[in-house]
Design an enzyme around this catalytic site. Structure first.
Site, PDB file in Angstrom:
ATOM      1  CB  SER A  86     -19.771  12.305  66.722  1.00 25.71           C
ATOM      2  OG  SER A  86     -21.168  12.027  66.754  1.00 25.71           O
ATOM      3  CE1 TYR A 146     -20.444  17.108  69.096  1.00 30.35           C
ATOM      4  CE2 TYR A 146     -21.801  15.685  67.716  1.00 30.35           C
ATOM      5  CZ  TYR A 146     -20.919  15.852  68.773  1.00 30.35           C
ATOM      6  OH  TYR A 146     -20.515  14.753  69.495  1.00 30.35           O
TER       7      TYR A 146
HETATM    8  P1  NAP Z   1     -20.016  15.263  78.571  1.00 28.29           P
HETATM    9  O1  NAP Z   1     -20.657  14.218  79.412  1.00 28.29           O
HETATM   10  O2  NAP Z   1     -20.730  16.540  78.301  1.00 28.29           O
HETATM   11  O3  NAP Z   1     -18.566  15.574  79.172  1.00 28.29           O
HETATM   12  C1  NAP Z   1     -17.771  16.518  78.523  1.00 28.29           C
HETATM   13  C2  NAP Z   1     -16.427  16.577  79.197  1.00 28.29           C
HETATM   14  O4  NAP Z   1     -15.596  17.505  78.475  1.00 28.29           O
HETATM   15  C3  NAP Z   1     -16.498  17.087  80.617  1.00 28.29           C
HETATM   16  O5  NAP Z   1     -15.464  16.454  81.330  1.00 28.29           O
HETATM   17  C4  NAP Z   1     -16.205  18.585  80.444  1.00 28.29           C
HETATM   18  O6  NAP Z   1     -15.645  19.156  81.618  1.00 28.29           O
HETATM   19  C5  NAP Z   1     -15.179  18.531  79.354  1.00 28.29           C
HETATM   20  N1  NAP Z   1     -15.032  19.739  78.542  1.00 28.29           N
HETATM   21  C6  NAP Z   1     -15.992  20.421  77.892  1.00 28.29           C
HETATM   22  N2  NAP Z   1     -15.444  21.435  77.205  1.00 28.29           N
HETATM   23  C7  NAP Z   1     -14.111  21.381  77.426  1.00 28.29           C
HETATM   24  C8  NAP Z   1     -13.001  22.143  77.001  1.00 28.29           C
HETATM   25  N3  NAP Z   1     -13.151  23.221  76.197  1.00 28.29           N
HETATM   26  N4  NAP Z   1     -11.757  21.818  77.433  1.00 28.29           N
HETATM   27  C9  NAP Z   1     -11.590  20.743  78.254  1.00 28.29           C
HETATM   28  N5  NAP Z   1     -12.599  19.983  78.690  1.00 28.29           N
HETATM   29  C10 NAP Z   1     -13.854  20.297  78.280  1.00 28.29           C
HETATM   30  O7  NAP Z   1     -19.656  14.680  77.113  1.00 28.29           O
HETATM   31  P2  NAP Z   1     -19.583  13.162  76.581  1.00 28.29           P
HETATM   32  O8  NAP Z   1     -20.935  12.772  76.155  1.00 28.29           O
HETATM   33  O9  NAP Z   1     -18.819  12.327  77.526  1.00 28.29           O
HETATM   34  O10 NAP Z   1     -18.750  13.408  75.235  1.00 28.29           O
HETATM   35  C11 NAP Z   1     -17.349  13.189  75.164  1.00 28.29           C
HETATM   36  C12 NAP Z   1     -16.948  13.222  73.704  1.00 28.29           C
HETATM   37  O11 NAP Z   1     -17.694  12.245  72.980  1.00 28.29           O
HETATM   38  C13 NAP Z   1     -17.236  14.548  73.011  1.00 28.29           C
HETATM   39  O12 NAP Z   1     -16.199  14.849  72.105  1.00 28.29           O
HETATM   40  C14 NAP Z   1     -18.522  14.281  72.258  1.00 28.29           C
HETATM   41  O13 NAP Z   1     -18.652  15.118  71.131  1.00 28.29           O
HETATM   42  C15 NAP Z   1     -18.326  12.838  71.875  1.00 28.29           C
HETATM   43  N6  NAP Z   1     -19.564  12.118  71.589  1.00 28.29           N
HETATM   44  C16 NAP Z   1     -20.542  12.014  72.524  1.00 28.29           C
HETATM   45  C17 NAP Z   1     -21.707  11.336  72.212  1.00 28.29           C
HETATM   46  C18 NAP Z   1     -22.845  11.183  73.200  1.00 28.29           C
HETATM   47  O14 NAP Z   1     -23.944  10.773  72.769  1.00 28.29           O
HETATM   48  N7  NAP Z   1     -22.645  11.483  74.479  1.00 28.29           N
HETATM   49  C19 NAP Z   1     -21.859  10.772  70.942  1.00 28.29           C
HETATM   50  C20 NAP Z   1     -20.835  10.899  70.016  1.00 28.29           C
HETATM   51  C21 NAP Z   1     -19.694  11.572  70.334  1.00 28.29           C
HETATM   52  P3  NAP Z   1     -16.507  20.228  82.532  1.00 28.29           P
HETATM   53  O15 NAP Z   1     -17.663  19.480  83.058  1.00 28.29           O
HETATM   54  O16 NAP Z   1     -15.559  20.667  83.595  1.00 28.29           O
HETATM   55  O17 NAP Z   1     -16.870  21.323  81.584  1.00 28.29           O
END
Ligand code: NAP
Length: 251
Positions: free
Chosen positions: A146, A160
Site C-alpha cells: 500500500s 496497517y
Molecule cells: P476488499 O475489497 O476488502 O477485499 C478483501 C478481500 O480479501 C476479500 O476477497 C476478502 O474475502 C479477502 N480476505 C480478507 N481477509 C482474508 C484472509 N484472512 N484470508 C483470505 N482472504 C481474506 O479489499 P481490497 O480493497 O480489494 O484490498 C486488497 C488488497 O489491497 C489488500 O491487501 C489491501 O490492504 C490493499 N490495498 C487496498 C487499497 C484500497 O484503497 N482499497 C489501497 C492500498 C492497498 P471475504 O470477503 O470472503 O472476507
C-alpha cells in the site's frame, strides 16, 4: 496436429473474491492463467469471481482459507496443485485494516488481526510458494502492499501502514533470497482504490472523498491495480524483481 491443451501458468490469488483480488483474477484469466482464489467469509462473491474467470476461458477453483492460519494456507496450495497443477504464481492480496482511527484508540485484537493477516499470512504464503517453486527453478510472487507503507497514514491506521512496510521489506529480502532460484518477488503499492475495504473501515465514501488530495484527482479502480500485478507476473517483467511498484495516482 496435436490437440493437447497448452500448459497455462497457475496463479494463486489470496482474497480473490472481491475488490483488487477479484479484478486481478479476471485479468490474469484474460492473460492465460488458471486461477485459484481464496476468501474467508463471502462464498457467493468468490463464486461470482470464479464464474467471470471461467467466462474468460480459464480454469478456476475457490477455496475458503484464512491466510493467517497455517493449515488453511497449506490446504489452499494443496487444492490448487491437485485441481490445476503446480502453482507458478502467487498474489498475496488478502489484507485488512480494522476501523479508522488513532493508534491510541485501537484495540489489541484489531492490531493482532491486521498483523496476522497482512504480515504472517503473507509470510506463510511466501514460504509455501518458495517451497513449491524452488525445485522447479521458476515462479513469480506479487505482494499487494500500500502507499500507506511510506505515507504512514497518521490518524487513519498507522498499524496497517506498518504492516505494509513489513511487506515491502519482505519483498526486497525474498527477491534477493530467491533470485538465484529463478523466482521473482515484487510488490504493488496501490493508493486509495475504490473497493468495499473502506466500508469495512467505517467510511464507505472514503475513496471518493480522498480525490482532491490525489494528483490525478480520483481514486484508483481495482482493474488499474490488477494491471500492474498482472504485468509483474508476466514474461514482460522477466528482469524485474525486488521492486515495489507504486500505483497511487501520484500520491
Ligand atoms: P476488499 O475489497 O476488502 O477485499 C478483501 C478481500 O480479501 C476479500 O476477497 C476478502 O474475502 C479477502 N480476505 C480478507 N481477509 C482474508 C484472509 N484472512 N484470508 C483470505 N482472504 C481474506 O479489499 P481490497 O480493497 O480489494 O484490498 C486488497 C488488497 O489491497 C489488500 O491487501 C489491501 O490492504 C490493499 N490495498 C487496498 C487499497 C484500497 O484503497 N482499497 C489501497 C492500498 C492497498 P471475504 O470477503 O470472503 O472476507
Amino acid at each position: 496436429m496435436s490437440t493437447t491443451r497448452p500448459v497455462s501458468p497457475v496463479t494463486l490469488v489470496t482474497g480473490g473474491s472481491r475488490g483488487i483480488g477479484a479484478a486481478t483474477c479476471v485479468r490474469l484469466a484474460g492473460a492465460g492463467h488458471d486461477v485459484a482464489l481464496s476468501y474467508v467469509r463471502d462464498a457467493e462473491a468468490a463464486e461470482r469471481t470464479a464464474e467471470a474467470v471461467r467466462a474468460a476461458g480459464a480454469r478456476c477453483v475457490t477455496v475458503r482459507a484464512d491466510t493467517a492460519e497455517e493449515a488453511d494456507v497449506d490446504r489452499l496450495f494443496d487444492v490448487a496443485a491437485e485441481r490445476l497443477g503446480p502453482v507458478t504464481g502467487l498474489v498475496n492480496n488478502a489484507g485488512v485494516s480494522g476501523p479508522l482511527g488513532r493508534l491510541a484508540d485501537a484495540d489489541t485484537d484489531v492490531l493482532r488481526r491486521v498483523l496476522d493477516v497482512n504480515v504472517l499470512g503473507a509470510l506463510l504464503c511466501c514460504r509455501r510458494a518458495a517451497q513449491v517453486m524452488t525445485p522447479r527453478g521458476t515462479g513469480a510472487i506479487v505482494n499487494v502492499s500500500s502507499a500507506a507503507a511510506t505515507l504512514g497514514s497518521p490518524g487513519d491506521y498507522v498499524h496497517y501502514a506498518a504492516s505494509k512496510a513489513a511487506l515491502d521489506a519482505l519483498t526486497v529480502g525474498l527477491a534477493k533470497e530467491l533470485g538465484p532460484d529463478g523466482i521473482r518477488v515484487n510488490a504493488v503499492a496501490p493508493g486509495i482504490t475504490d473497493t468495499d475495504m473502506h466500508a469495512a473501515m467505517g467510511a464507505p465514501d472514503r475513496a471518493a472523498q480522498a480525490a482532491p488530495g490525489i494528483p490525478l484527482r480520483r481514486p484508483g479502480a481495482p482493474d488499474e491495480i490488477a494491471a500492474a500485478i498482472a504485468w509483474l507476473l508476466s514474461p514482460d517483467a522477466s528482469y524485474t524483481t525486488g521492486t515495489v511498484l507504486r500505483v497511487a495516482g501520484g500520491r
